[in-house]
Design an enzyme around this catalytic site. Sequence first.
Site, PDB file in Angstrom:
ATOM      1  N   ASP A 112      46.033 -28.644 -98.045  1.00 50.77           N
ATOM      2  CA  ASP A 112      45.493 -29.192 -96.808  1.00 50.77           C
ATOM      3  C   ASP A 112      45.488 -28.054 -95.772  1.00 50.77           C
ATOM      4  O   ASP A 112      46.090 -26.994 -96.004  1.00 50.77           O
ATOM      5  CB  ASP A 112      46.381 -30.353 -96.353  1.00 50.77           C
ATOM      6  CG  ASP A 112      45.912 -30.969 -95.051  1.00 50.77           C
ATOM      7  OD1 ASP A 112      44.697 -31.133 -94.872  1.00 50.77           O
ATOM      8  OD2 ASP A 112      46.768 -31.274 -94.208  1.00 50.77           O
ATOM      9  N   ASP A 118      45.269 -28.455 -91.569  1.00 51.28           N
ATOM     10  CA  ASP A 118      46.035 -28.758 -90.352  1.00 51.28           C
ATOM     11  C   ASP A 118      47.405 -29.336 -90.703  1.00 51.28           C
ATOM     12  O   ASP A 118      47.518 -30.315 -91.436  1.00 51.28           O
ATOM     13  CB  ASP A 118      45.264 -29.764 -89.490  1.00 51.28           C
ATOM     14  CG  ASP A 118      43.965 -29.187 -88.966  1.00 51.28           C
ATOM     15  OD1 ASP A 118      43.990 -28.531 -87.916  1.00 51.28           O
ATOM     16  OD2 ASP A 118      42.923 -29.386 -89.633  1.00 51.28           O
ATOM     17  N   ASP A 120      50.416 -32.548 -95.539  1.00 49.09           N
ATOM     18  CA  ASP A 120      51.398 -33.036 -94.571  1.00 49.09           C
ATOM     19  C   ASP A 120      51.129 -34.431 -94.034  1.00 49.09           C
ATOM     20  O   ASP A 120      52.036 -35.094 -93.533  1.00 49.09           O
ATOM     21  CB  ASP A 120      51.444 -32.088 -93.364  1.00 49.09           C
ATOM     22  CG  ASP A 120      50.219 -32.251 -92.478  1.00 49.09           C
ATOM     23  OD1 ASP A 120      49.088 -32.039 -92.972  1.00 49.09           O
ATOM     24  OD2 ASP A 120      50.383 -32.619 -91.300  1.00 49.09           O
TER      25      ASP A 120
END
Length: 530
Positions: free
Chosen positions: A294, A296, A475
């Site tokens: 991922d 961000d 996250d």
Amino acid sequence: MSVGLKQKYRRKAMASKQKTSSLLRPVISAQAFDLVIFDLDGVITKTAELHAAAWKHLFDSYLQRRQGTDAEPFDADADYRAYVDGKPRYDGVKSFLASRGITLPYGDPGDDPMKETICGLGNAKNQAFLALLNEEGVQTYQDAIDLVRRLREEGTAVVVVSSSKSCLAILQAAGITDLFEERVNGLEAAKLGLPGKPAPDTFLEAARRIGVEPARAVVIEDALSGVEAGRKGGFGLVIGVDRVGQRNVLLQHGADVVVTQLSEIQVMGLPSALDSLAAIYKRLSDGHVAVFLDYDGTLTPIAARPEDAALSDSMRETIRALAEYCPIAIVTGRTMDDIKDRVGLDNLNYATDHGFEIAHPDGERIHHEQAASMLPVIDSAEEGLRARLAKIRGTMVERKRFSVAVHYRLTAPEDIPAVTQVVEEVHAAHPDLRKLEGKKVVELQPRVDWDKGKVVLWLLRSLGLACEHMLYIGDDVTDEDALRAVADCGIGIVVWDRPRATAAAYYLTSPAEVERFLRQLLQHLVDAKA
């Protein structure tokens, strides 16, 4: 897209179908939580059936006296869960009668059980329950008792909260009064003037007695009113217990995660990926791995404004070097042009807009056909959101090709409910779109059978690798689809600053730790090639 590419896309999409785990594993760690609050009936003890039987005895008798033998009887399943489960006794009486269009005077808690008042009927129910309790005794759920003991062994405070005024009698009958540091029951709530669930006051009182902030406490509940109370109280983790087949409803009422057995709850927490390198390398012993990342919150810290999330030079160099030894894919909600500019590397696979657009290093680009056909619907949703959110400061509407996102990280807390209401109303007006929530962002995107989990499996097959070769790091809650996809075969790593419910097998605490982990993995692959 050419016909050939369309056929290739469909073949790969079909090939990516794979069984994945559908459950998140709730984590209760001393690092994050100091207190666990248990509901009693239906979570610790098997008294919910006794309560349901007592309610049925009360209401069936009363309705027949009032309306005759044709009166619709009390449903010990649906009516119990909808109107009385988890609520203080008198509130339950009032709630159920209101569902039948019956209004009675409240009366007084000392009313005779034969008196036709809310309190009188409530007292009659209590009589029936105590009679059943005396006759049948109390059974406990062993998974709950085991969890309580594990928590106590780890030094975590454990409290029981119950709307029942018979809480102490139930604990005594079950022989488990010594398992809990405190109890807040219906009698104490009445004495303190605390409203019952779905108000959070009894849970907040339990936390106050232990001296713990709600954010550092876990609520475990099986009642809809109970999980709603946990959410309203701002508790750090609300776990719904589904023993009767109401998982989705528990989630809708505020549960962060739902389990069917309390044995699914992890007490010790996940191991750190940096502390588990040997075990991870062993899983990759054949030397094949594909790394999915991922952006961000994983490769860069979360920024207040999306445009400020810049990739560091050291992270870029780490990814560039690692890509020389294994395939790497960036899987993100950002647009293709945006993420390619930010990462600045051409030798990677990119899955953008949550996988609705895919680009390979050879320049091939693939778009999701069904999502592309829904662009006019997304245009309409974007127009509605921009018009209605324009006056709410700190709120940003971001249009991507296949979705529209509303960012509210800079929105004043008192304005967030208004933002939420606008998104809900625009979403309701566009049923062909689904809502996807992340960290201070909510997106509307095409309602199609496609998510990060399916994307990564599709990409993995396109690379000629099996699920066992996949390593995924993410996250956000939007990454859980991918982490579930990898849970049974590959390696999933969640990036968090505090434990939460996740399908990952390991954790890292920051993008800085992600970089350290990737550098370690790079060195391992370099050594393996030597």
